[in-house]
Design a protein around this motif. Sequence first.
Motif, PDB file in Angstrom:
ATOM      1  N   ALA A 209       0.824  -1.207   0.000  1.00 17.23           N
ATOM      2  CA  ALA A 209       0.000   0.000   0.000  1.00 17.23           C
ATOM      3  C   ALA A 209       0.862   1.263   0.000  1.00 17.23           C
ATOM      4  O   ALA A 209       0.508   2.268  -0.632  1.00 17.23           O
ATOM      5  CB  ALA A 209      -0.932  -0.003   1.198  1.00 17.23           C
ATOM      6  N   GLU A 210       1.997   1.226   0.704  1.00 14.02           N
ATOM      7  CA  GLU A 210       2.912   2.373   0.664  1.00 14.02           C
ATOM      8  C   GLU A 210       3.433   2.603  -0.747  1.00 14.02           C
ATOM      9  O   GLU A 210       3.599   3.756  -1.180  1.00 14.02           O
ATOM     10  CB  GLU A 210       4.064   2.149   1.644  1.00 14.02           C
ATOM     11  N   GLN A 211       3.668   1.508  -1.469  1.00 17.03           N
ATOM     12  CA  GLN A 211       4.104   1.632  -2.854  1.00 17.03           C
ATOM     13  C   GLN A 211       3.000   2.263  -3.706  1.00 17.03           C
ATOM     14  O   GLN A 211       3.263   3.121  -4.562  1.00 17.03           O
ATOM     15  CB  GLN A 211       4.483   0.258  -3.401  1.00 17.03           C
ATOM     16  N   VAL A 212       1.764   1.863  -3.477  1.00 14.01           N
ATOM     17  CA  VAL A 212       0.636   2.465  -4.196  1.00 14.01           C
ATOM     18  C   VAL A 212       0.550   3.955  -3.890  1.00 14.01           C
ATOM     19  O   VAL A 212       0.404   4.787  -4.790  1.00 14.01           O
ATOM     20  CB  VAL A 212      -0.685   1.756  -3.822  1.00 14.01           C
ATOM     21  N   LEU A 213       0.672   4.307  -2.624  1.00 14.09           N
ATOM     22  CA  LEU A 213       0.564   5.718  -2.230  1.00 14.09           C
ATOM     23  C   LEU A 213       1.711   6.553  -2.801  1.00 14.09           C
ATOM     24  O   LEU A 213       1.534   7.747  -3.063  1.00 14.09           O
ATOM     25  CB  LEU A 213       0.542   5.821  -0.700  1.00 14.09           C
ATOM     26  N   ALA A 214       2.869   5.929  -2.988  1.00 11.02           N
ATOM     27  CA  ALA A 214       4.023   6.663  -3.514  1.00 11.02           C
ATOM     28  C   ALA A 214       3.964   6.842  -5.023  1.00 11.02           C
ATOM     29  O   ALA A 214       4.451   7.843  -5.554  1.00 11.02           O
ATOM     30  CB  ALA A 214       5.316   5.937  -3.129  1.00 11.02           C
ATOM     31  N   THR A 215       3.362   5.871  -5.723  1.00 11.18           N
ATOM     32  CA  THR A 215       3.461   5.876  -7.187  1.00 11.18           C
ATOM     33  C   THR A 215       2.143   6.114  -7.913  1.00 11.18           C
ATOM     34  O   THR A 215       2.154   6.544  -9.076  1.00 11.18           O
ATOM     35  CB  THR A 215       4.038   4.538  -7.684  1.00 11.18           C
ATOM     36  N   ALA A 216       1.023   5.824  -7.278  1.00  3.91           N
ATOM     37  CA  ALA A 216      -0.248   5.859  -8.006  1.00  3.91           C
ATOM     38  C   ALA A 216      -0.919   7.223  -8.095  1.00  3.91           C
ATOM     39  O   ALA A 216      -1.679   7.459  -9.042  1.00  3.91           O
ATOM     40  CB  ALA A 216      -1.221   4.857  -7.379  1.00  3.91           C
ATOM     41  N   PRO A 217      -0.744   8.156  -7.143  1.00  2.00           N
ATOM     42  CA  PRO A 217      -1.561   9.379  -7.177  1.00  2.00           C
ATOM     43  C   PRO A 217      -1.501  10.162  -8.478  1.00  2.00           C
ATOM     44  O   PRO A 217      -2.532  10.676  -8.935  1.00  2.00           O
ATOM     45  CB  PRO A 217      -1.019  10.183  -5.992  1.00  2.00           C
ATOM     46  N   ALA A 218      -0.348  10.271  -9.111  1.00  2.00           N
ATOM     47  CA  ALA A 218      -0.291  11.021 -10.372  1.00  2.00           C
ATOM     48  C   ALA A 218      -1.115  10.330 -11.444  1.00  2.00           C
ATOM     49  O   ALA A 218      -1.821  10.993 -12.232  1.00  2.00           O
ATOM     50  CB  ALA A 218       1.159  11.169 -10.829  1.00  2.00           C
ATOM     51  N   ARG A 219      -1.070   9.010 -11.465  1.00  2.00           N
ATOM     52  CA  ARG A 219      -1.805   8.240 -12.461  1.00  2.00           C
ATOM     53  C   ARG A 219      -3.314   8.316 -12.223  1.00  2.00           C
ATOM     54  O   ARG A 219      -4.100   8.554 -13.151  1.00  2.00           O
ATOM     55  CB  ARG A 219      -1.327   6.795 -12.416  1.00  2.00           C
ATOM     56  N   THR A 220      -3.744   8.135 -10.967  1.00  2.00           N
ATOM     57  CA  THR A 220      -5.171   8.206 -10.678  1.00  2.00           C
ATOM     58  C   THR A 220      -5.686   9.638 -10.822  1.00  2.00           C
ATOM     59  O   THR A 220      -6.835   9.849 -11.216  1.00  2.00           O
ATOM     60  CB  THR A 220      -5.469   7.666  -9.269  1.00  2.00           C
ATOM     61  N   ARG A 221      -4.828  10.617 -10.539  1.00  2.00           N
ATOM     62  CA  ARG A 221      -5.235  12.014 -10.726  1.00  2.00           C
ATOM     63  C   ARG A 221      -5.497  12.315 -12.202  1.00  2.00           C
ATOM     64  O   ARG A 221      -6.465  13.009 -12.546  1.00  2.00           O
ATOM     65  CB  ARG A 221      -4.160  12.947 -10.164  1.00  2.00           C
ATOM     66  N   ALA A 222      -4.643  11.781 -13.065  1.00  2.00           N
ATOM     67  CA  ALA A 222      -4.846  11.981 -14.504  1.00  2.00           C
ATOM     68  C   ALA A 222      -6.135  11.317 -14.962  1.00  2.00           C
ATOM     69  O   ALA A 222      -6.869  11.859 -15.809  1.00  2.00           O
ATOM     70  CB  ALA A 222      -3.654  11.430 -15.280  1.00  2.00           C
ATOM     71  N   LEU A 223      -6.437  10.150 -14.407  1.00  2.00           N
ATOM     72  CA  LEU A 223      -7.678   9.465 -14.756  1.00  2.00           C
ATOM     73  C   LEU A 223      -8.883  10.254 -14.242  1.00  2.00           C
ATOM     74  O   LEU A 223      -9.893  10.404 -14.942  1.00  2.00           O
ATOM     75  CB  LEU A 223      -7.668   8.062 -14.153  1.00  2.00           C
ATOM     76  N   ALA A 224      -8.773  10.778 -13.019  1.00  2.00           N
ATOM     77  CA  ALA A 224      -9.862  11.587 -12.461  1.00  2.00           C
ATOM     78  C   ALA A 224     -10.119  12.828 -13.306  1.00  2.00           C
ATOM     79  O   ALA A 224     -11.262  13.267 -13.462  1.00  2.00           O
ATOM     80  CB  ALA A 224      -9.532  11.984 -11.025  1.00  2.00           C
ATOM     81  N   ALA A 225      -9.055  13.393 -13.868  1.00  2.00           N
ATOM     82  CA  ALA A 225      -9.197  14.604 -14.683  1.00  2.00           C
ATOM     83  C   ALA A 225      -9.994  14.347 -15.958  1.00  2.00           C
ATOM     84  O   ALA A 225     -10.542  15.284 -16.557  1.00  2.00           O
ATOM     85  CB  ALA A 225      -7.822  15.170 -15.031  1.00  2.00           C
ATOM     86  N   GLN A 226     -10.067  13.094 -16.386  1.00  2.00           N
ATOM     87  CA  GLN A 226     -10.886  12.764 -17.552  1.00  2.00           C
ATOM     88  C   GLN A 226     -12.370  12.772 -17.212  1.00  2.00           C
ATOM     89  O   GLN A 226     -13.215  12.797 -18.116  1.00  2.00           O
ATOM     90  CB  GLN A 226     -10.488  11.391 -18.088  1.00  2.00           C
ATOM     91  N   ALA A 227     -12.676  12.754 -15.917  1.00  2.00           N
ATOM     92  CA  ALA A 227     -14.048  12.830 -15.408  1.00  2.00           C
ATOM     93  C   ALA A 227     -15.004  11.893 -16.141  1.00  2.00           C
ATOM     94  O   ALA A 227     -16.004  12.319 -16.723  1.00  2.00           O
ATOM     95  CB  ALA A 227     -14.560  14.264 -15.497  1.00  2.00           C
ATOM     96  N   PRO A 228     -14.725  10.579 -16.132  1.00  2.00           N
ATOM     97  CA  PRO A 228     -15.661   9.653 -16.782  1.00  2.00           C
ATOM     98  C   PRO A 228     -17.020   9.708 -16.088  1.00  2.00           C
ATOM     99  O   PRO A 228     -17.088   9.663 -14.859  1.00  2.00           O
ATOM    100  CB  PRO A 228     -14.996   8.289 -16.599  1.00  2.00           C
ATOM    101  N   PRO A 229     -18.105   9.826 -16.839  1.00  2.00           N
ATOM    102  CA  PRO A 229     -19.419   9.943 -16.196  1.00  2.00           C
ATOM    103  C   PRO A 229     -19.931   8.642 -15.608  1.00  2.00           C
ATOM    104  O   PRO A 229     -20.801   8.650 -14.739  1.00  2.00           O
ATOM    105  CB  PRO A 229     -20.319  10.409 -17.346  1.00  2.00           C
ATOM    106  N   ARG A 230     -19.394   7.513 -16.106  1.00  2.00           N
ATOM    107  CA  ARG A 230     -19.775   6.206 -15.580  1.00  2.00           C
ATOM    108  C   ARG A 230     -18.503   5.409 -15.299  1.00  2.00           C
ATOM    109  O   ARG A 230     -17.598   5.375 -16.120  1.00  2.00           O
ATOM    110  CB  ARG A 230     -20.618   5.416 -16.586  1.00  2.00           C
ATOM    111  N   VAL A 231     -18.492   4.744 -14.124  1.00  2.00           N
ATOM    112  CA  VAL A 231     -17.359   3.889 -13.767  1.00  2.00           C
ATOM    113  C   VAL A 231     -17.917   2.570 -13.257  1.00  2.00           C
ATOM    114  O   VAL A 231     -18.838   2.550 -12.430  1.00  2.00           O
ATOM    115  CB  VAL A 231     -16.459   4.536 -12.708  1.00  2.00           C
TER     116      VAL A 231
END
Length: 409
Positions: A209-231
């Motif tokens: 989980a520490e690895q996820v917290l260190a590496t994933a936020p930029a990737r998930t932030r970019a995905l969030a910026a696409q604002a998919p209306p359905r997930v």
Amino acid sequence: MTQTSPAPGPADPLAPERSAPGARWTAEEVAQQPALWREVARAAATAPRVPADLLAREDLRVVLTGAGTSAFAGGLLAPALARALGRRVEAVATTDVVPSPADAFADDVPTLLVSFARSGDSPESLAATRLADELLTECHHLVVTCNPDGALARAHADAPRSTVLLMPPAADDRAFAMTSSLTCMTVATRLALDPAVPADAVERVAAAAEQVLATAPARTRALAAQAPPRVVYLGSGALTALARESALKLLELTAGRVVAYADSSLGFRHGPKAVLDPTTLVVVLVSGDPHARRYDLDLVAELRAGLPAGHVVVVTGDAADGDAGGADGDDGATWRVPGLEGLDDAWRALPFVVHAQLLALQTSVHLGLTPDNPFPTGEVNRVVQGVTVHPYDAGPAAARTDPSTSAPS
């Protein structure tokens, strides 16, 4: 002493979310989870225990219960605990127990009711335990909660057949969404009931989980910026419960602005697939079980053939799943969480859920909402309100009905 996440700084991957209006506590509570899991593990040696002779009984039924996210904790743990205990272990939400107790407790067998509750003040929490006592000749209780002052903890603190397992104070989330509370209760219950937990399991999932917290936020932030209306979140076995929790987090923190749906990987084809359109994002949580993983990856291939590139994301703990479509760090289509080989899906769910929590938090921030309280006008509350718990008339058993089953709201 409770460990918390480091103060935000230039190297903090979650710095944008910590500083966003109305997002501080959610960001803190997502980030602190690995430290809290280690704290739960250290405390397990001296924590109250369910009597060993009770768990040894071959006729024992274990029911895992809770509402909303707390119910999903039961769904995550039930398969693993059934294997570990060799007993009948079932997840039944309090929201099913309270209106239909005769269905939930149709078999009058010795029962251990494990109640998950962040606050313990939701109306159904206390009512479910009282109904179990009314309908069952022999019922024992394990209350797993974050709030020592909640109605559920207080009612069972001194009860002769009850054990109360308290989480670290920091696990009692201040924010609206359950994050630390869910994962800490899951870890604590696994340690309390599973006699064969690998000695390094908690450390391995915390490091992952520490690895996820260190590496994933930029990737998930970019995905969030696409604002998919359905997930759509999909998973097999225990990870079906995680899919439901992941969808709920996104639905809650975006105040319903993002329509989130969850199902099992195999069940999704049977009608629910109709939710797909070219804007839909699908996240498949791949099982660590080799047999179940085949079904997950079959669905991944099918979905990727029909949806635009980048709209199907795989979350996995196995390097071999990189061929599902892009290794981690390649095209971003497969997010591999390292260090989970040999651990079952209930353990894998802990670092997996961090991905979902990040995406929900960051999507909320991107939409200009306040994830610490996405419903500032009170349409949905942190502790459920407005539920009247009605006395249960069980026919001949009605004489035992206690009018006090109306739990506090």
